[in-house]
Design an enzyme around this catalytic site. Sequence first.
Site, PDB file in Angstrom:
ATOM      1  N   SER A 113      -2.140 -77.101 -79.407  1.00  0.00           N
ATOM      2  CA  SER A 113      -3.460 -76.599 -79.032  1.00  0.00           C
ATOM      3  C   SER A 113      -3.528 -75.080 -78.881  1.00  0.00           C
ATOM      4  O   SER A 113      -4.620 -74.508 -78.865  1.00  0.00           O
ATOM      5  CB  SER A 113      -3.915 -77.245 -77.717  1.00  0.00           C
ATOM      6  N   LYS A 121      -3.726 -73.071 -71.624  1.00  0.00           N
ATOM      7  CA  LYS A 121      -4.901 -72.628 -72.379  1.00  0.00           C
ATOM      8  C   LYS A 121      -5.142 -71.145 -72.079  1.00  0.00           C
ATOM      9  O   LYS A 121      -4.482 -70.540 -71.245  1.00  0.00           O
ATOM     10  CB  LYS A 121      -6.156 -73.427 -71.995  1.00  0.00           C
ATOM     11  N   SER A 147       2.245 -79.551 -77.411  1.00  0.00           N
ATOM     12  CA  SER A 147       1.198 -79.819 -78.401  1.00  0.00           C
ATOM     13  C   SER A 147       0.849 -78.538 -79.149  1.00  0.00           C
ATOM     14  O   SER A 147       1.292 -77.442 -78.790  1.00  0.00           O
ATOM     15  CB  SER A 147      -0.057 -80.384 -77.724  1.00  0.00           C
ATOM     16  N   SER A 165      -7.910 -78.888 -79.865  1.00  0.00           N
ATOM     17  CA  SER A 165      -7.586 -78.575 -78.474  1.00  0.00           C
ATOM     18  C   SER A 165      -8.504 -79.324 -77.518  1.00  0.00           C
ATOM     19  O   SER A 165      -9.735 -79.254 -77.638  1.00  0.00           O
ATOM     20  CB  SER A 165      -7.724 -77.061 -78.241  1.00  0.00           C
TER      21      SER A 165
END
Length: 268
Positions: A75, A136, A73, A228
């Site tokens: 994010s 993250k 993704s 995100s």
Amino acid sequence: MRWFEPLLVILTLVTGLVWALDKWVWKRAPREDSLLDEGHENGLIETARSFFPVLAIVLVLRTFIAEPFRIPSGSMIPSLQIGDFILVNKFAYGLRLPISNTRIVPIGDPKRGDVVVFKYPGMTPDDPQKGEDFVKRVIGLPGDRVGYHMGQLTINGVPVKYQTIRAVPDGDGEGMARPSELRTEDLPGHPHQILVSDDSLALGAQGDQDLVVPQGQYFVMGDNRDNSLDGRFWGTLPEANLRGRAFAVWMHWGHDGINLSRVGHSVP
């Protein structure tokens, strides 16, 4: 692929058991069964004997040394792109058992600014994504007071400083088409780039947060701030969910094919 690690463990155990029986039991037993006569070895035994060392080495490497992950993704744009294949240091935060992810040898703890891979804890107990691998950036450490309001991050009451680098009219190019800005976020001890939508204020209180990070947990956010699913929405990350620290891009295979310019990049 959540099934790959359990399958690797099972195959390693099965082939290892067959290899051990062949080496220590069957070869020492009287050879009455023609299937075990020299020159006519059972095909399963031969296959297990060939594959066990390879499977064992792969299991040890990806469990205790480094493991590859694919970024699915956007994010973490601009730091990581969709299609990046990253290497994750598996011993940075301690040696962990496969499947259960239980830490058996403590080595270190995440630092502010680390990009970490972890098992997503889920927003609800029946969250279909629960247990999937997410990536993250660590923003808050145990005991930190973290605030996020209208795009402004504060840590222990101190606002984090930002510097605009340039406008990004087309957004992140991966689903968020709103005009955006590329900024440097002066996270204490680890400045890095983030992408922020120009209309963050129009989003209102979406993702706003005020919390104290509990002991044994961390607060994480994506660098693509307005695209995100991170700790602003599902809370803090338990230490037990950590998989390791991302440190390098070893390949990129995105929508436009292989991009060699991404190969070898360190994860900022």
